[in-house]
Design an enzyme around this catalytic site. Structure first.
Site: not given
Ligand code: IMP
Length: 193
Positions: A10, A68, A151, A153, A175, A180-181
């Site tokens: 992504n 994740d 992106f 939510y 951000k 969280h990240r």
């Molecule tokens: P993933 O594990 O990073 O693939 O995220 C799982 C889901 O959470 C996906 O629908 C992402 O768009 C959403 N997501 C992950 N990180 C974020 C963020 O920082 N902001 C908003 N949505 C997130």
């Protein structure tokens, strides 16, 4: 310093991860195109992050970093949680997922719309060792979308200390400072140095 292959394909996430780790001495390599996506069959974020990291170690022979993330909404007993990416069904877009979330919360009071982003980052090494770190961001789900940055939510997630703004109304740097990240990756960098 060991170079790490990044599991995510992504581009938004890869950009965020590079920006957050750039001030630390951590070298990140893009995921080779021949490595297929991993089925996220785990029931926890930790399991899925480790599945992705190990798949990458097996395919490349290099150390790997995988994350994740899930959005846990209190009024929905923690949903969408580990199913955040597929909340509105397999192949759902970010827009579909946010629409489903807003519909489900349509009759929930602003005070009851508390939610938490959890990000687990897994690191795995070719010698068979691994570990995970976590970052959490507390906030509330807005009643309507706001902002066009970020992106997922982001347009409906208001961090508690954001003076009413959603993550999508913050600059990427703002951000990353609170997210969280960002928290998980800074915890990771501390463990690596
Ligand atoms: P993933 O594990 O990073 O693939 O995220 C799982 C889901 O959470 C996906 O629908 C992402 O768009 C959403 N997501 C992950 N990180 C974020 C963020 O920082 N902001 C908003 N949505 C997130």
């Amino acid at each position: 310093m060991t170079p790490f292959v990044l599991a995510s394909a992504n581009p938004h996430k890869v950009q965020e991860m590079r920006a957050i780790l750039q001030s630390f001495d951590v070298e990140l390599l893009a995921r080779p195109t021949y490595v297929p996506d991993v089925d996220e069959t785990g029931v926890t974020l930790e399991e899925n992050a480790l599945l992705k990291a190990w798949a990458l170690v097996d395919a490349t022979g290099s150390a790997a970093i995988a994350d994740d993330t899930g959005l846990f909404v209190d009024a929905l007993e923690g949903r969408p949680g580990v199913r955040s990416a597929r909340y509105a069904g397999d192949g759902a877009s970010d827009h579909d997922n946010v629409t489903k979330l807003l519909d489900e919360l349509a009759h929930v009071d602003p005070a009851e719309r508390t939610a938490h982003f959890r990000c687990v980052v897994a690191v795995a090494y070719p010698d068979g060792t691994s570990f995970c770190v976590e970052g959490v961001l507390d906030g509330v789900i807005a009643e309507v979308r706001g902002g066009d940055q970020g992106f997922g939510y982001d347009p409906v997630f208001r961090p508690l200390a954001s003076r009413g703004r959603t993550l999508a109304e913050m600059s990427p740097a703002e951000k990353n400072e609170v997210s969280h990240r960002g928290r998980a990756l800074r915890a990771l960098a501390e463990k690596l140095v």
